[in-house]
Structures are given as structure tokens and as C-alpha cells.
Scaffold this motif. Structure first.
Motif, PDB file in Angstrom:
ATOM      1  N   VAL A 183      -9.808   1.234   2.498  1.00  0.00           N
ATOM      2  CA  VAL A 183      -9.635   0.593   1.194  1.00  0.00           C
ATOM      3  C   VAL A 183     -10.908  -0.164   0.814  1.00  0.00           C
ATOM      4  N   ALA A 184     -11.463  -0.905   1.788  1.00  0.00           N
ATOM      5  CA  ALA A 184     -12.680  -1.679   1.517  1.00  0.00           C
ATOM      6  C   ALA A 184     -13.820  -0.770   1.091  1.00  0.00           C
ATOM      7  N   GLN A 185     -13.963   0.364   1.769  1.00  0.00           N
ATOM      8  CA  GLN A 185     -15.028   1.306   1.421  1.00  0.00           C
ATOM      9  C   GLN A 185     -14.820   1.869   0.019  1.00  0.00           C
ATOM     10  N   PHE A 186     -13.574   2.155  -0.312  1.00  0.00           N
ATOM     11  CA  PHE A 186     -13.253   2.665  -1.650  1.00  0.00           C
ATOM     12  C   PHE A 186     -13.621   1.635  -2.727  1.00  0.00           C
ATOM     13  N   VAL A 187     -13.250   0.375  -2.504  1.00  0.00           N
ATOM     14  CA  VAL A 187     -13.523  -0.675  -3.493  1.00  0.00           C
ATOM     15  C   VAL A 187     -15.019  -0.959  -3.581  1.00  0.00           C
ATOM     16  N   ARG A 188     -15.707  -0.944  -2.430  1.00  0.00           N
ATOM     17  CA  ARG A 188     -17.169  -1.151  -2.459  1.00  0.00           C
ATOM     18  C   ARG A 188     -17.837  -0.055  -3.298  1.00  0.00           C
ATOM     19  N   THR A 189     -17.435   1.180  -3.080  1.00  0.00           N
ATOM     20  CA  THR A 189     -18.007   2.297  -3.839  1.00  0.00           C
ATOM     21  C   THR A 189     -17.681   2.162  -5.319  1.00  0.00           C
ATOM     22  N   LEU A 190     -16.456   1.776  -5.605  1.00  0.00           N
ATOM     23  CA  LEU A 190     -16.009   1.591  -6.988  1.00  0.00           C
ATOM     24  C   LEU A 190     -16.848   0.536  -7.690  1.00  0.00           C
ATOM     25  N   HIS A 191     -17.166  -0.555  -6.981  1.00  0.00           N
ATOM     26  CA  HIS A 191     -17.887  -1.642  -7.614  1.00  0.00           C
ATOM     27  C   HIS A 191     -19.381  -1.395  -7.704  1.00  0.00           C
ATOM     28  N   VAL A 192     -19.906  -0.621  -6.792  1.00  0.00           N
ATOM     29  CA  VAL A 192     -21.312  -0.232  -6.928  1.00  0.00           C
ATOM     30  C   VAL A 192     -21.482   0.580  -8.208  1.00  0.00           C
ATOM     31  N   LYS A 193     -20.523   1.459  -8.450  1.00  0.00           N
ATOM     32  CA  LYS A 193     -20.569   2.328  -9.630  1.00  0.00           C
ATOM     33  C   LYS A 193     -20.351   1.551 -10.916  1.00  0.00           C
ATOM     34  N   ASP A 194     -19.434   0.562 -10.864  1.00  0.00           N
ATOM     35  CA  ASP A 194     -19.071  -0.152 -12.082  1.00  0.00           C
ATOM     36  C   ASP A 194     -19.665  -1.561 -12.180  1.00  0.00           C
ATOM     37  N   ALA A 195     -20.473  -1.941 -11.183  1.00  0.00           N
ATOM     38  CA  ALA A 195     -21.116  -3.269 -11.161  1.00  0.00           C
ATOM     39  C   ALA A 195     -20.083  -4.390 -11.280  1.00  0.00           C
ATOM     40  N   LEU A 196     -18.995  -4.240 -10.548  1.00  0.00           N
ATOM     41  CA  LEU A 196     -17.938  -5.256 -10.545  1.00  0.00           C
ATOM     42  C   LEU A 196     -17.730  -5.783  -9.128  1.00  0.00           C
TER      43      LEU A 196
ATOM     44  N   PRO B  93       0.804  -1.232   0.000  1.00  0.00           N
ATOM     45  CA  PRO B  93       0.000   0.000   0.000  1.00  0.00           C
ATOM     46  C   PRO B  93       0.830   1.272   0.000  1.00  0.00           C
ATOM     47  N   THR B  94       0.355   2.236  -0.785  1.00  0.00           N
ATOM     48  CA  THR B  94       0.884   3.599  -0.758  1.00  0.00           C
ATOM     49  C   THR B  94      -0.323   4.511  -0.559  1.00  0.00           C
ATOM     50  N   ASN B  95      -0.140   5.785  -0.696  1.00  0.00           N
ATOM     51  CA  ASN B  95      -1.269   6.702  -0.553  1.00  0.00           C
ATOM     52  C   ASN B  95      -1.995   6.953  -1.881  1.00  0.00           C
ATOM     53  N   ASP B  96      -1.601   6.219  -2.912  1.00  0.00           N
ATOM     54  CA  ASP B  96      -2.196   6.406  -4.227  1.00  0.00           C
ATOM     55  C   ASP B  96      -3.285   5.356  -4.466  1.00  0.00           C
ATOM     56  N   PHE B  97      -4.537   5.765  -4.308  1.00  0.00           N
ATOM     57  CA  PHE B  97      -5.644   4.854  -4.516  1.00  0.00           C
ATOM     58  C   PHE B  97      -5.791   4.442  -5.979  1.00  0.00           C
ATOM     59  N   LYS B  98      -5.214   5.238  -6.870  1.00  0.00           N
ATOM     60  CA  LYS B  98      -5.326   4.939  -8.301  1.00  0.00           C
ATOM     61  C   LYS B  98      -4.677   3.593  -8.610  1.00  0.00           C
ATOM     62  N   GLU B  99      -3.591   3.283  -7.897  1.00  0.00           N
ATOM     63  CA  GLU B  99      -2.906   2.007  -8.108  1.00  0.00           C
ATOM     64  C   GLU B  99      -3.839   0.837  -7.794  1.00  0.00           C
ATOM     65  N   ILE B 100      -4.583   0.975  -6.700  1.00  0.00           N
ATOM     66  CA  ILE B 100      -5.529  -0.068  -6.310  1.00  0.00           C
ATOM     67  C   ILE B 100      -6.657  -0.161  -7.339  1.00  0.00           C
ATOM     68  N   GLU B 101      -7.161   1.012  -7.757  1.00  0.00           N
ATOM     69  CA  GLU B 101      -8.267   1.036  -8.713  1.00  0.00           C
ATOM     70  C   GLU B 101      -7.888   0.333 -10.015  1.00  0.00           C
ATOM     71  N   VAL B 102      -6.675   0.582 -10.490  1.00  0.00           N
ATOM     72  CA  VAL B 102      -6.228  -0.026 -11.749  1.00  0.00           C
ATOM     73  C   VAL B 102      -6.170  -1.541 -11.609  1.00  0.00           C
ATOM     74  N   LYS B 103      -5.632  -2.023 -10.510  1.00  0.00           N
ATOM     75  CA  LYS B 103      -5.499  -3.464 -10.321  1.00  0.00           C
ATOM     76  C   LYS B 103      -6.867  -4.127 -10.149  1.00  0.00           C
ATOM     77  N   VAL B 104      -7.781  -3.452  -9.451  1.00  0.00           N
ATOM     78  CA  VAL B 104      -9.127  -4.000  -9.265  1.00  0.00           C
ATOM     79  C   VAL B 104      -9.863  -4.064 -10.599  1.00  0.00           C
ATOM     80  N   LYS B 105      -9.800  -2.994 -11.360  1.00  0.00           N
ATOM     81  CA  LYS B 105     -10.506  -2.952 -12.646  1.00  0.00           C
ATOM     82  C   LYS B 105      -9.871  -3.850 -13.694  1.00  0.00           C
ATOM     83  N   ASN B 106      -8.646  -4.265 -13.429  1.00  0.00           N
ATOM     84  CA  ASN B 106      -7.962  -5.150 -14.369  1.00  0.00           C
ATOM     85  C   ASN B 106      -8.522  -6.569 -14.305  1.00  0.00           C
ATOM     86  N   GLY B 107      -9.396  -6.794 -13.326  1.00  0.00           N
ATOM     87  CA  GLY B 107     -10.079  -8.081 -13.256  1.00  0.00           C
ATOM     88  C   GLY B 107      -9.572  -9.003 -12.174  1.00  0.00           C
ATOM     89  N   ILE B 108     -10.082  -8.832 -10.948  1.00  0.00           N
ATOM     90  CA  ILE B 108      -9.760  -9.756  -9.869  1.00  0.00           C
ATOM     91  C   ILE B 108     -11.077 -10.347  -9.354  1.00  0.00           C
TER      92      ILE B 108
END
Length: 355
Positions: A71-84, A32-47
Motif C-alpha cells: 500500500v505504501a509503495q502504491f501511495v508513494r508512486t501515486l504522489h510522485v505522479k500527482d505531487a501530493l 482493506p480490500t483488494n481494490d486499490f481504487k478505494e484507497i486512491e479515491v480517499k487519498v486524492k480526496n485530500g488527506i
């Protein structure tokens, strides 16, 4: 199929990575770093799932300024938006964090389940099976778009109207649907029951040699929906139908004691080697209908000490046997009413006095 896991931890993960890969997962490690974009890219890449250590702020080098819930809240929000939607698991060295979320994680909309790293080492295969089951459940719920299908039922089958109402409120949120099914439908006593409660209601001792024959007869009553690969459950309505069709259409099972139930079952199924379940020492009845929450022994609810908690409309109450209540275990002390606590204390004094 090989499932892909994103594992975020600021400490050394080589041992757990090896264990997870040995369970058949493809593991992507992220420091982990303070860059959430890194997490977003890896999540959207298909896990297929995300595993998080709780404390992400103690690693070497650049440290993150947030912990797992963020992090969990960020990913939950991301997936609600993108249905992933994907399962998210909390895995920590410190039981204080996992225990806290075990008690209240569903209300926080974050983690599907929690486990300590020590528990993972001890029961890694159980963990692997559970995580795979959650991944498959998310996929099936998403593709079914129908509660009955996800529960292994047919479209013409009926389900408790309160369950349909509860699901209807969250049906677009795969995490919440999954949680409701796993936690509130197939992990509680109510519309479905587990093997110990099933044996209690039939009055049969679980170590009976021909118990497997009874289960075979009950095959049409088996729960076959999501999570059925890790949860052995039976539909209570279908058990009642089985009783009427195979055992007795005149005498309801609830009216008989354990001995009478077993004799009927042996006669109707042509079985000889079924033992009658025994009551606990302090119980008076063998009209078993549930199990002690602690000992798992069969009890009549009228012999039980009711546990106070928030039950959903389709759930039945849980109980301790008098024998277990006398042990005064800490994990149940806040779930027993003052009146029952006094009755237990009085009984304990009497038993001590009588020797």
C-alpha cells in the motif's frame, strides 16, 4: 488546523481512533480490500497523512491479499505522479515489523517512521506531536522549494556542499528531502548537534542551574527549520561564531578541557552557578567533544570506542564510552571492530582479576 488522517487496518481501530481524535486529528478508517481504487479515491480526496497496520490480511469478511509495504509503495508512486506527497507511518502490533523498518525503512522509500501499537498507547501525545511535525515539514518543504529556507536559514547563508549535492539529487521527492533532513542532518552529530553534545562541548553539566542562561546566550545558534518543534538542535558553525564573539576569539574551544571552558564561560557571561561535567570512570580526559551513544555521558573521542556504520560526509562518528563498552550490550556488538572487541575483553579480564 485539523489534520486529516487515513488509517488502514483490518482489525478493530476504535480505541486508537478515539486517541487520535483526542490529539486533534480527523480520522478516516479504511478496512482493506483488494481494490486499490478505494484507497486512491480517499487519498486524492485530500488527506494529510496515512497510517498503516503491517498485516492487512487477517480481518473478517473480504480480506486483502497484500500488506502495508504494498500500500505504501502504491501511495508513494501515486504522489510522485500527482505531487501530493504525504507522510506515511507504519503502526503494528508486532515489533518485529516496526523494528525491521526502523533499521532500513529509509532505503525502501516507504515509511517516514514506525511505531508499535503498544508504544502509541504509552506515548500517544509524543506520537501526535511527531506526526503533526512531519505533516508541517512536508508542506513547508513543498512550498519553500529551497533547502536553506526549509532549514531555517537565510538565502545568503551557506550549507555543507555535500548536503546541497545530496538534496539536489532528490529535491523533487518531498519524502526523500524530508528524510534526509530529519534522519541525516538533525538526528546525527555533525552540522547540527543536540543539547547533550552541546553541553559536552562546553564542558557544562546539564543539571547546572544556569544552563538555561547559556542556552539563551546561544539563541542565534538554534536550529529553526522543519522539525524544530520536536527536535532541539544547534548549528555547530554558529556555536563556533558565538564562542569567538562572546567567549574567546583567541583560544579555540577544542583546545581547552572542561574545567577551562566552564571558567571562561562563567567569566564572559557573568554566570556563577555552572557545574563542570564529570568524566566517566574509565575515561582519562575532560577534553569532551561528544557523548557516549548508550549512556549519553560526555567523553573525549580519544576515550571512546568508535561505532562502525556508514557515515555521510558531513556526519561525525559516534562512540561508546569504555564504561558502556564493558557492558557488552547486544545492540552495539556488530558496530565495534574486532581490535576494539579484543581490547575490551582484555580490559574486562584485567578488571575482574584485580577485583
Amino acid at each position: 488546523m485539523t489534520y486529516k488522517i487515513l488509517y488502514i487496518d483490518d482489525q478493530d481501530t476504535s480505541s486508537r481512533q478515539k486517541d487520535l481524535e483526542g490529539l486533534g486529528f480527523e480520522v478516516i478508517i479504511h478496512k482493506p480490500t483488494n481494490d486499490f481504487k478505494e484507497i486512491e479515491v480517499k487519498v486524492k480526496n485530500g488527506i494529510n497523512a496515512l497510517i498503516l497496520d503491517y498485516k492487512l490480511t487477517e480481518g473478517k469478511g473480504e480480506q486483502a491479499c497484500f500488506d502495508a509495504p504494498t500500500v505504501a509503495q502504491f501511495v508513494r508512486t501515486l504522489h510522485v505522479k500527482d505531487a501530493l506527497d504525504i507522510p506515511i507511518v507504519l503502526m503494528s502490533n508486532q515489533a518485529i515489523f516496526t523494528n525491521s523498518y526502523k533499521k532500513d525503512f529509509t532505503s525502501q522509500d516507504l515509511f517516514d517512521f514506525t511505531i508499535t501499537k503498544q508504544e502509541f498507547t504509552a506515548i500517544s501525545e509524543v506520537f501526535g506531536a511527531k506526526l503533526k511535525s512531519f505533516i508541517k515539514a512536508y508542506s513547508k518543504i513543498k512550498s519553500d522549494k529551497n533547502l536553506l529556507l526549509s532549514l531555517g536559514l537565510k538565502k545568503e547563508d551557506k550549507i555543507n556542499s555535500r548536503i546541497e549535492l545530496s538534496i539536489g539529487k532528490v529535491q523533487k521527492n518531498i519524502y526523500k528531502v524530508s528524510t534526509l533532513i530529519y534522519e541525516d542532518i538533525i538526528s546525527s552529530i555533525g552540522v547540527t548537534i543536540g543539547e547533550e553534545v552541546l553541553a559536552s562541548r562546553l564542558g557544562i553539566a546539564l543539571d547546572s542551574k544556569e544552563w538555561v542562561n547559556v542556552l539563551e546566550s546561544l539563541n542565534r545558534s538554534k536550529y529553526t527549520g522543519v522539525f524544530s518543534d520536536i527536535k532541539n538542535r544547534w548549528w555547530m558553525d554558529k556555536i563556533n561564531d558565538w564562542w569567538k564573539e562572546k567567549i574567546s576569539d583567541k583560544i579555540p574551544i577544542r583546545r581547552l578541557n572542561a574545567e577551562e571552558r566552564v571558567e571562561l564561560i562563567k567569566s564572559k557571561l557573568n554566570l556563577k552557578d555552572l557545574k563542570v561535567a564529570k568524566k566517566t570512570e574509565k575515561s582519562t580526559s575532560t577534553n569532551f567533544w561528544t557523548i557516549c551513544k548508550f549512556s549519553k555521558e560526555p567523553i573525549d573521542i580519544f576515550d571512546g570506542i568508535e561505532l562502525l556504520k556508514d557515515y555521510l560526509p558531513w556526519q561525525e562518528k559516534e562512540y561508546l564510552s569504555i564504561d558502556s563498552a564493558l557492558l557488552n550490550r547486544d545492540e552495539f556488538k556488530n558496530q565495534i571492530s574486532k581490535i576494539d572487541k579484543k581490547a575490551i575483553r582484555d580490559l574486562a579480564k584485567k578488571l575482574n582479576k584485580d577485583g
